[in-house]
Design a protein around this motif. Sequence first.
Motif, PDB file in Angstrom:
ATOM      1  N   GLN A   1       0.819  -1.285  -0.090  1.00 29.83           N
ATOM      2  CA  GLN A   1      -0.120  -0.046   0.036  1.00 29.83           C
ATOM      3  C   GLN A   1       1.005   1.249  -0.101  1.00 29.83           C
ATOM      4  O   GLN A   1       1.679   1.133   0.918  1.00 29.83           O
ATOM      5  CB  GLN A   1      -1.019   0.062   1.324  1.00 29.83           C
ATOM      6  CG  GLN A   1      -1.791  -1.122   1.268  1.00 29.83           C
ATOM      7  CD  GLN A   1      -2.818  -0.979   2.414  1.00 29.83           C
ATOM      8  OE1 GLN A   1      -2.676  -0.408   3.452  1.00 29.83           O
ATOM      9  NE2 GLN A   1      -3.900  -1.612   2.191  1.00 29.83           N
ATOM     10  N   LYS A   2       0.568   2.305  -0.746  1.00 32.32           N
ATOM     11  CA  LYS A   2       1.365   3.358  -0.834  1.00 32.32           C
ATOM     12  C   LYS A   2       0.500   4.669  -0.531  1.00 32.32           C
ATOM     13  O   LYS A   2      -0.740   4.698  -0.921  1.00 32.32           O
ATOM     14  CB  LYS A   2       1.894   3.539  -2.430  1.00 32.32           C
ATOM     15  CG  LYS A   2       2.756   5.025  -2.267  1.00 32.32           C
ATOM     16  CD  LYS A   2       2.006   5.970  -3.450  1.00 32.32           C
ATOM     17  CE  LYS A   2       2.666   7.468  -3.343  1.00 32.32           C
ATOM     18  NZ  LYS A   2       1.842   8.570  -3.934  1.00 32.32           N
ATOM     19  N   TYR A   3       1.092   5.315   0.328  1.00 29.38           N
ATOM     20  CA  TYR A   3       0.176   6.617   0.905  1.00 29.38           C
ATOM     21  C   TYR A   3       0.944   7.996   0.369  1.00 29.38           C
ATOM     22  O   TYR A   3       2.120   8.221   0.796  1.00 29.38           O
ATOM     23  CB  TYR A   3      -0.106   6.510   2.255  1.00 29.38           C
ATOM     24  CG  TYR A   3      -0.841   5.343   2.782  1.00 29.38           C
ATOM     25  CD1 TYR A   3      -2.235   5.573   2.957  1.00 29.38           C
ATOM     26  CD2 TYR A   3      -0.463   4.075   3.022  1.00 29.38           C
ATOM     27  CE1 TYR A   3      -3.242   4.598   3.238  1.00 29.38           C
ATOM     28  CE2 TYR A   3      -1.257   3.291   3.372  1.00 29.38           C
ATOM     29  CZ  TYR A   3      -2.528   3.412   3.256  1.00 29.38           C
ATOM     30  OH  TYR A   3      -3.534   2.273   3.638  1.00 29.38           O
TER      31      TYR A   3
ATOM     32  N   LEU B   1      -3.490   0.454   7.936  1.00 27.34           N
ATOM     33  CA  LEU B   1      -2.555  -0.756   7.978  1.00 27.34           C
ATOM     34  C   LEU B   1      -2.964  -1.806   8.922  1.00 27.34           C
ATOM     35  O   LEU B   1      -2.726  -2.798   8.506  1.00 27.34           O
ATOM     36  CB  LEU B   1      -1.320  -0.088   8.379  1.00 27.34           C
ATOM     37  CG  LEU B   1      -0.864   0.994   7.182  1.00 27.34           C
ATOM     38  CD1 LEU B   1       0.567   1.651   7.658  1.00 27.34           C
ATOM     39  CD2 LEU B   1      -0.528   0.478   5.908  1.00 27.34           C
TER      40      LEU B   1
ATOM     41  N   ALA C   1       4.098  -1.078   3.431  1.00 26.54           N
ATOM     42  CA  ALA C   1       3.559   0.184   3.140  1.00 26.54           C
ATOM     43  C   ALA C   1       4.632   1.330   2.835  1.00 26.54           C
ATOM     44  O   ALA C   1       5.741   0.934   3.303  1.00 26.54           O
ATOM     45  CB  ALA C   1       2.781   1.038   4.460  1.00 26.54           C
TER      46      ALA C   1
ATOM     47  N   SER D   1       7.516   8.213   7.317  1.00 28.87           N
ATOM     48  CA  SER D   1       7.644   6.816   7.457  1.00 28.87           C
ATOM     49  C   SER D   1       7.916   6.209   8.944  1.00 28.87           C
ATOM     50  O   SER D   1       7.216   5.321   9.488  1.00 28.87           O
ATOM     51  CB  SER D   1       8.570   5.861   6.438  1.00 28.87           C
ATOM     52  OG  SER D   1       9.799   6.320   6.537  1.00 28.87           O
TER      53      SER D   1
ATOM     54  N   THR E   1       4.827   7.153  10.779  1.00 31.75           N
ATOM     55  CA  THR E   1       3.710   6.192  10.668  1.00 31.75           C
ATOM     56  C   THR E   1       3.795   4.808  11.244  1.00 31.75           C
ATOM     57  O   THR E   1       2.993   4.359  12.033  1.00 31.75           O
ATOM     58  CB  THR E   1       3.524   5.828   9.114  1.00 31.75           C
ATOM     59  OG1 THR E   1       3.370   7.030   8.499  1.00 31.75           O
ATOM     60  CG2 THR E   1       2.589   4.854   8.896  1.00 31.75           C
TER      61      THR E   1
ATOM     62  N   ILE F   1       7.154  -0.735   6.962  1.00 29.97           N
ATOM     63  CA  ILE F   1       6.998   0.742   6.450  1.00 29.97           C
ATOM     64  C   ILE F   1       8.034   1.164   5.647  1.00 29.97           C
ATOM     65  O   ILE F   1       9.230   1.380   6.614  1.00 29.97           O
ATOM     66  CB  ILE F   1       6.327   1.676   7.490  1.00 29.97           C
ATOM     67  CG1 ILE F   1       5.301   0.952   7.979  1.00 29.97           C
ATOM     68  CG2 ILE F   1       6.126   2.960   6.934  1.00 29.97           C
ATOM     69  CD1 ILE F   1       4.436   1.620   9.134  1.00 29.97           C
TER      70      ILE F   1
ATOM     71  N   SER G   1      -7.775   7.319   0.134  1.00 30.55           N
ATOM     72  CA  SER G   1      -7.160   7.125   1.271  1.00 30.55           C
ATOM     73  C   SER G   1      -8.318   7.720   2.289  1.00 30.55           C
ATOM     74  O   SER G   1      -8.068   7.350   3.511  1.00 30.55           O
ATOM     75  CB  SER G   1      -5.803   7.610   1.787  1.00 30.55           C
ATOM     76  OG  SER G   1      -5.951   9.210   1.552  1.00 30.55           O
TER      77      SER G   1
END
Length: 414
Positions: free
Chosen positions: A6-8, A26, A38, A78, A81, A132, A231
């Motif tokens: 998953q890319k944010y 996540l 991620a 990151s 997160t 991540i 998102s």
Amino acid sequence: MSLIVQKYGGTSVGNAERIRRVAERLIATKKAGHDVVAVISAMAGVTDGLIKLAREMSAQPSEREMDVLLATGEQSASALTAMAVNALGGKAISLTGAAAGIVTDGVHTKAKIAHISPRQINELLAEDYIVIVAGFQGQSPQGAITTLGRGGSDLTAIALAAALKADDCQIFTDVDGVHTCDPRVVPDASKIDEIAYDELLEMAGAGSKVMQSRAVEFAKKFGVGFEVRSSQKDVPGTKAREVTPNMEDVVVRGVSLERNQAKITICGVPDRPGSAGAIFAAIAAANLSVDMIVQNASGTGTADLSFTLQKDDLVPAEIMLTRLVPKLGAAAMTATTGVAKLSVVGIGMRSHAGVASRLFECLGAAGVNIQLISTSEIKIAVVIDETELDRAAQATHAAFGLAQPRPPSNTAPT
Ligand code: ADP
Ligand code: ASP
Ligand code: MG
């Protein structure tokens, strides 16, 4: 157990609350029984802010130092997160691009991924971590930090999905998916459910920055299917894949817009072999990229040559050409800013005629003058005055019937 990448993007991790929402998603994905990797972008505005600061330090900062600087944006997002996941009771660990095994060439600020050694990611997944990865960056074989060009976290995600043989790759962003035009410019643009790599590649290359074009190129080359989705809302997004037969039924998939363009015209270029070669060899040697090129030969042994380039590249191109033009025996050169590019894209153009005339008629009816035209098998692009771009986009979008179907009216017909 399936593996999901998953890319944010920047807006999706734009503040503490949004990072917490990403962390919740996540954890929910992990709880649903998936392994999760991620890829996180820098928080919205951070990369631009760092570039601005760098320019305050030096008019021409070294590209190596730019990479060291810009990579920090993704690293902080990151780490934050990972902290948010852990605070919510999940188990996460953040890695720089280098630690994730992303090896690139040594071309600073626009490095290409050479290979990925995902050993550490695989070990951490086996230990049940949500892994991540800081997007947009890698490491050269000499150990220098490199970055992958603007929007490069998309490429990190696609390349990791390929290297890890992920079952799914989801690109989370601030819109519901790829739309028929930038929804900020054309509010009734509709979400596209399914798009061919080639179409998305042309759209991204023509200014639709919802996906980085190099990421789409990579996905096409390695057959990585991916979905661009919101998102903020849990709704299906846009699936990008190899072309399927029914995709050709749609003639125009979307309208792409690119601002900040400039145009150079060289008039009276001697109409003989080697003239164009000399001009574009000099431009390439100065490391400048040109986009549209149009030449028309006159009956008098000379030709006029026009081309577009990014506005930021105009000054170095002008300086270089001012010296070259007299040597070539050309008559004059003019340089213009304030132009923009509008393109219509669709693989259906391969099998349907009349797209060009419809586009030109629509722009004519809207009173928009076309300065340059170029075509490819699945794209028609025009250069117009930048002040007319939004109006031209809305007219073109309507002319090709791309608007969202209207929601059903509550009022019964009388
Ligand atoms: P992220 O930070 O998630 O990578 P980007 O800003 O790079 O997001 O890309 C998303 C933006 O792309 C949207 O906010 C939208 O304004 C813009 N955009 C341009 N063209 C399109 C299009 N055809 N479909 C969807 N979004 C588009
Ligand atoms: N932060 C980088 C940029 O703004 C990379 C990305 O967001 O994908 O271009
Ligand atoms: Mg982006």
